[in-house]
Design an enzyme around this catalytic site. Structure first.
Site, PDB file in Angstrom:
ATOM      1  N   HIS B 122       0.864  -1.176   0.000  1.00 33.62           N
ATOM      2  CA  HIS B 122       0.000   0.000   0.000  1.00 33.62           C
ATOM      3  C   HIS B 122       0.910   1.238   0.000  1.00 33.62           C
ATOM      4  O   HIS B 122       2.011   1.198   0.533  1.00 33.62           O
ATOM      5  CB  HIS B 122      -0.830  -0.060   1.289  1.00 33.62           C
ATOM      6  CG  HIS B 122      -1.904   0.977   1.407  1.00 33.62           C
ATOM      7  ND1 HIS B 122      -1.653   2.258   1.823  1.00 33.62           N
ATOM      8  CD2 HIS B 122      -3.239   0.904   1.194  1.00 33.62           C
ATOM      9  CE1 HIS B 122      -2.799   2.935   1.855  1.00 33.62           C
ATOM     10  NE2 HIS B 122      -3.776   2.136   1.478  1.00 33.62           N
ATOM     11  N   ASP B 199       3.116  -4.474   8.148  1.00 32.37           N
ATOM     12  CA  ASP B 199       1.921  -3.666   7.955  1.00 32.37           C
ATOM     13  C   ASP B 199       0.718  -4.578   8.145  1.00 32.37           C
ATOM     14  O   ASP B 199       0.410  -5.405   7.285  1.00 32.37           O
ATOM     15  CB  ASP B 199       1.946  -3.053   6.544  1.00 32.37           C
ATOM     16  CG  ASP B 199       0.646  -2.328   6.206  1.00 32.37           C
ATOM     17  OD1 ASP B 199      -0.302  -2.389   7.012  1.00 32.37           O
ATOM     18  OD2 ASP B 199       0.590  -1.702   5.133  1.00 32.37           O
ATOM     19  N   GLN B 202      -4.433  -4.924   6.994  1.00 32.02           N
ATOM     20  CA  GLN B 202      -5.419  -5.870   6.464  1.00 32.02           C
ATOM     21  C   GLN B 202      -5.430  -7.203   7.207  1.00 32.02           C
ATOM     22  O   GLN B 202      -6.385  -7.966   7.078  1.00 32.02           O
ATOM     23  CB  GLN B 202      -5.164  -6.130   4.969  1.00 32.02           C
ATOM     24  CG  GLN B 202      -5.375  -4.921   4.074  1.00 32.02           C
ATOM     25  CD  GLN B 202      -6.826  -4.438   4.014  1.00 32.02           C
ATOM     26  OE1 GLN B 202      -7.750  -5.180   4.303  1.00 32.02           O
ATOM     27  NE2 GLN B 202      -7.002  -3.173   3.671  1.00 32.02           N
ATOM     28  N   LYS B 225     -10.466  -0.315  10.344  1.00 35.12           N
ATOM     29  CA  LYS B 225     -10.685  -1.495   9.506  1.00 35.12           C
ATOM     30  C   LYS B 225     -11.096  -2.707  10.336  1.00 35.12           C
ATOM     31  O   LYS B 225     -11.356  -3.775   9.793  1.00 35.12           O
ATOM     32  CB  LYS B 225      -9.401  -1.818   8.719  1.00 35.12           C
ATOM     33  CG  LYS B 225      -9.039  -0.742   7.700  1.00 35.12           C
ATOM     34  CD  LYS B 225      -7.892  -1.185   6.815  1.00 35.12           C
ATOM     35  CE  LYS B 225      -7.202  -0.025   6.147  1.00 35.12           C
ATOM     36  NZ  LYS B 225      -7.886   0.415   4.913  1.00 35.12           N
ATOM     37  N   CYS B 365      -4.863   2.546  -3.594  1.00 34.67           N
ATOM     38  CA  CYS B 365      -3.641   3.044  -2.951  1.00 34.67           C
ATOM     39  C   CYS B 365      -2.479   2.078  -3.146  1.00 34.67           C
ATOM     40  O   CYS B 365      -1.635   1.922  -2.244  1.00 34.67           O
ATOM     41  CB  CYS B 365      -3.846   3.304  -1.466  1.00 34.67           C
ATOM     42  SG  CYS B 365      -4.936   4.690  -1.156  1.00 34.67           S
TER      43      CYS B 365
HETATM   44  C1  LIG Z   1      -2.241  -2.883   3.485  1.00 33.23           C
HETATM   45  C2  LIG Z   1      -2.593  -1.520   3.956  1.00 33.23           C
HETATM   46  N1  LIG Z   1      -1.646  -0.769   4.528  1.00 33.23           N
HETATM   47  C3  LIG Z   1      -1.912   0.475   4.991  1.00 33.23           C
HETATM   48  C4  LIG Z   1      -3.150   1.020   4.881  1.00 33.23           C
HETATM   49  C5  LIG Z   1      -3.367   2.413   5.391  1.00 33.23           C
HETATM   50  O1  LIG Z   1      -4.281   2.427   6.426  1.00 33.23           O
HETATM   51  P1  LIG Z   1      -4.801   3.811   6.987  1.00 33.23           P
HETATM   52  O2  LIG Z   1      -5.381   4.570   5.836  1.00 33.23           O
HETATM   53  O3  LIG Z   1      -5.828   3.433   7.980  1.00 33.23           O
HETATM   54  O4  LIG Z   1      -3.629   4.516   7.563  1.00 33.23           O
HETATM   55  C6  LIG Z   1      -4.177   0.270   4.307  1.00 33.23           C
HETATM   56  C7  LIG Z   1      -5.538   0.817   4.199  1.00 33.23           C
HETATM   57  O5  LIG Z   1      -6.044   1.158   3.165  1.00 33.23           O
HETATM   58  C8  LIG Z   1      -3.882  -1.018   3.816  1.00 33.23           C
HETATM   59  O6  LIG Z   1      -4.830  -1.756   3.233  1.00 33.23           O
END
Ligand SMILES: Cc1ncc(COP(=O)(O)O)c(C=O)c1O
Ligand SMILES: Cc1ncc(COP(=O)(O)O)c(C=O)c1O
Lengths: 153, 415, 415, 153
Positions: B122, B199, B202, B225, B365
């Protein structure tokens, strides 16, 4: 044909037709005006090229692109509408389309003059898709601005 | 038995109608809906206990402080964090990763060093590292994604070198659903002395996470999430690493003593939580993990596997659809990105919305993955969670068929 | 007429009892209580509209995006911010100031430059600047506080020099209540070409703020001190300054295009809002400014002036009490720090709490001010807001007298 | 005398008396053991100094400080209790007090031995004030640890 509720406004036959049978598809080499537009959020992409005749009116136009039906149909409609217009007139056209897409109703005169553009009016009921419809037009504006810059005096 | 009908009753938004149809919410990888218990925990805080925490001698402040720290303990236990002070509250995963990029990497990464990420990251686990590399002169290296949509670990030992300072890797791809086994990465990283950031944006909502078993150095996640409100997330940091880290943001709450000239830092975890914390959302997050624990993470996972299996099977009924992601269900979460020939994802999204079905379309993203690995301008993505049903998957399939007919019939008419 | 009885009905927590007594909440400078309208706005969002914002084509996402941006517009109007994209959402004042310290100062402050703050700053507007100076080699200079507890502007033109890059100053002291007139600072700063950051954490909740009239370059505030939930705050930045600023946190939402190698930035304000934003709390903040606007900021201010006047007068009945802060009511907000001879603030706080009265004791995150300017180890602080009443002030006074008698009588007995 | 509800548990007469008439106030010069404790959140401050006799028992003790009644009374009580104890015994005492303040009930034996410490038990009903009561004791621990370090073998 099954048409999910309300979608007919957005996906009018004219739009679907332009989407599947884009007019003036294909870029011109060494065009007098050109620009590229991109909306990274949806991945919509439009490239525009135009040639002017001696009197400064658009006489050839070509586009290329990738994207949703709305952005691509809008580009195809655009190529029909710019033909024969001077650079000033093109600029005026962009302003008109912008106003219409941002909420103004089309006058009867405009409907006569701009024809198929009316099909795009339905997009206004889908605000999130308005930027798809506008992408080719903001790209056209970029092409005009760029042309003006390089032909300043 | 996992009773999804009962679960659904806990989520007030699920009784909503969209365009006259019942809402079918399949955008869970973007954010989850909230059960009444989470909403109630938040409301209860503001109607009965609200105060600024720490240092207050009055009752509300004592109660707020206790509830805030009890929430931290509960959330720490949920992820098997050894001690509550190793769980730092952040706004979301993005802030958690930036915290590491600023507080840890800026002090530990030098010119010539290497940072390794994967091709499925992401933006939030890619762009901060691009920045660290730009500022420090380090190099960013990529673990490749294979044609079967899993990561290519075959040359991990060549990708990770003595110069590698950090591997930052997702535990589950938000585009492909791919579940990334962290162990091979951990092993390779330990061999070269690199730290590992996971990370968990998910993975945390959908499966049991045990940071000690994983043995990672950093674990980042977002509350929103996993049934909690937006505005709260967290970062676990391994003890020794945490103790050596400089602060991130500076200001109130994170200091011990301040003169006009200089400051010293408060104990962990406060050193990393500058300013008034988001007490209410932390409490709501603890209500969320309590809710998840009650249902059981393994049960939730099984429920999602079943939905995903069903969805993948039924999508095969539509030949114009291409799905991305591993075929082995044990290697994927409940996320299905797909592409429909001749129908742009944006158009799919709009048609489905008219049917009450919420999916996401775009690059999710993860632009470089979508554009230069999947080689499409965008995808449509359906993602499931604990309240989704097989009937909703069927509704999705029917709506996709309708979409295909809608755009396809016109074709036919022309032909 | 300002009807405080009606106002109080809007705040559910105010009907709470503490130790069997009605809650008298006088810790408003730390955080404010929330009206039902704010709680309802938040609940409504999660029970009807919740989705991740931007880029979503489905109805919930469109609604969430519209509500989020409508909230930004409303809050921008509240502070007379010229365009909504000049209002960046942050967690709180502390994050807003750190954003400036990292995104602006790190690119604009060099060795030999100077940053000016005042002696009354909260740690959140002091420690980040100490850090900038440490990293860049700039020098931190102080505007002094005078014996009458106002700031000494007499030698502003010597304090601010051609080397001054930034003046960071509070608009209202959270310890002294002192309202700082920003204009002389602005004028002096403009003469030397320095930018001005105004810490509005204490001014935004209690008086009309007009960032254009003030003409400052940065204005930071916290939602939780102005009836909104914790977890949301904001930063206004002047157009030209904002457009030249590099990003702060990096990740999802704040990018335009990303390849594995590099990224470009989204338009304003998104460039500065990495990761999933706190949509619900932004909407709740807009409900809060709506509530404040309905009551009228001038009316709120007048109400607080009356309470402060009454409290200061009545405190004079207790000769052991010393109050800090300007005597001129037009120069102070509803914050009264005080000290009671022979009774430590901590003990005052505990005795008052048993009476249901919540005040704050300590250094109020302004340690150098309290310890080396007021020359006390700590103070007790009562701070008022729109729902406080004269009767509550009287209850405070009676409880303070009781405290004095409690500790004093024992004295007497000994004597 | 008016006593707001429940406060008697916290502010027992013994505490108030120690607060106003601190025992062993004043620091020893060149003390064998010494340490300083500070709680920045409340501004409580305690300095401890102790001298040992030839047999290694505390025979002189002095403290100084500034802070709330609880921290200062606790320090005053502490100075009475450490007298005559060996360094090991002092360390044991700290552990006992910590256990009591963190929740353990005092045994009858402890009540006999530690006397006025019982007055501090009431603080347990005010958890936020426990760290005030403990500050002198953690300072004492620091003094012992420091002494041990410099007298390692
Ligand atoms: C794999 C992953 N990493 C990071 C994020 C970023 O999360 P947040 O927007 O809550 O900071 C997301 C969310 O879209 C994600 O799916
Ligand atoms: C003057 C001032 N500045 C900054 C802050 C920090 O606010 P926050 O903790 O909401 O970031 C406060 C709040 O205590 C304050 O009073």
């Amino acid at each position: 044909m099954l048409m999910p509720d309300g979608l007919d406004d957005l996906y009018q036959e004219i739009i679907l037709d332009h989407y599947r049978h884009p007019r003036n598809k294909g870029l011109l080499a060494d065009a007098d005006l050109q620009a590229e537009g991109y909306n990274p959020f949806c991945g919509d992409q439009v490239r525009l090229t135009m040639d002017l005749d001696e009197s400064g009116h658009v006489h050839k136009v070509g586009f290329d692109g990738q994207g949703c039906s709305i952005s691509q149909a809008s580009a195809s409609i655009l190529t029909k509408l710019v033909k024969g217009r001077s650079v000033d007139e093109v600029q005026g056209l962009v302003a008109t389309v912008r106003r219409i897409m941002q909420g103004a109703d089309m006058t009867d005169e405009q409907k006569d003059e701009l024809g198929e553009l009316e099909a795009l009016e339905g997009v206004k009921k889908f605000p999130i898709r308005v930027k798809c419809a506008l992408l080719p037009w903001t790209t056209l504006q970029d092409a005009v601005s760029e042309y003006r810059k390089t032909h300043a005096q | 038995m996992y009773d999804v009908a009962t679960v659904r009753k806990d989520f007030p938004i699920l009784s909503r109608q969209v365009h006259g149809k019942p809402l079918v919410y399949l955008d869970n990888a973007a954010t989850s809906q909230k059960p009444q218990a989470v909403i109630d925990a938040w409301v209860d805080y503001y109607t009965r206990h609200n105060a600024n925490v720490h240092r207050g001698v009055h009752t509300l402040s004592v109660e707020a402080t206790e509830a805030y720290e009890a929430a931290r303990e509960k959330i720490a236990r949920f992820f098997n964090v050894p001690a509550p002070e190793q769980l730092l509250f952040t706004r979301n995963t993005t802030e958690a990763i930036n915290l590491v990029a600023m507080a840890w990497a800026s002090a530990n990464v030098k010119a010539g060093d290497e940072i390794v990420v994967s091709e499925v990251e992401h933006h939030s686990n890619l762009v901060p590292w691009q920045r660290v590399c730009e500022v420090t002169g380090a190099t960013l290296k990529l673990i490749k994604v294979k044609p079967d949509y899993t990561l290519d670990f075959s040359d991990l030992d060549r990708t990770l070198t003595a110069r590698t300072k950090l591997v930052a890797i997702t535990q589950q791809s938000n585009v492909l659903g791919t579940i990334v086994p962290v162990k091979p990465v951990m092993d390779a990283a330990r061999r070269v002395g690199a730290l590992v950031l996971v990370d968990g944006a998910q993975s945390a909502p959908h499966s049991k996470v045990d940071v000690q078993a994983m043995d990672c150095d950093f674990f980042a996640f977002s509350g929103h999430k996993m049934l909690a409100p937006m505005g709260i997330g967290g970062l676990y940091v391994k003890r020794g690493v945490l103790e050596a880290m400089e602060p991130f943001l500076r200001g109130g709450e994170m200091v011990l003593e301040v003169t006009y000239e200089r400051a010293t830092w408060a104990d962990l975890p406060y050193k990393f939580e500058a300013g008034t914390p988001n007490v209410a959302d932390a409490i709501a997050l603890s209500a969320a993990v309590e809710y998840l624990s009650r249902l059981g993470m393994d049960e939730i996972r099984q429920h999602e596997v079943a939905l995903t299996k069903h969805a993948l099977e039924r999508m095969r009924e539509i030949e114009e659809i291409t799905t991305f992601g591993p075929t082995d269900l044990s290697l994927r979460g409940g996320v299905i990105s797909f592409y429909m020939a001749d129908v742009h994802p944006h158009d799919i999204g709009t048609v489905l919305d008219r049917e009450g079905i919420a999916i996401r379309t775009g690059h999710h993203c993860a632009m470089p993955l979508v554009r230069s690995r999947l080689n499409v301008p965008a995808t449509a993505r359906a993602s499931f969670y604990l309240y989704n049903t097989e009937a909703e998957v069927d509704a999705l399939i029917e709506a996709l068929k309708k979409t295909q007919r809608y755009f396809g019939n016109a074709h036919a008419r022309r032909a």
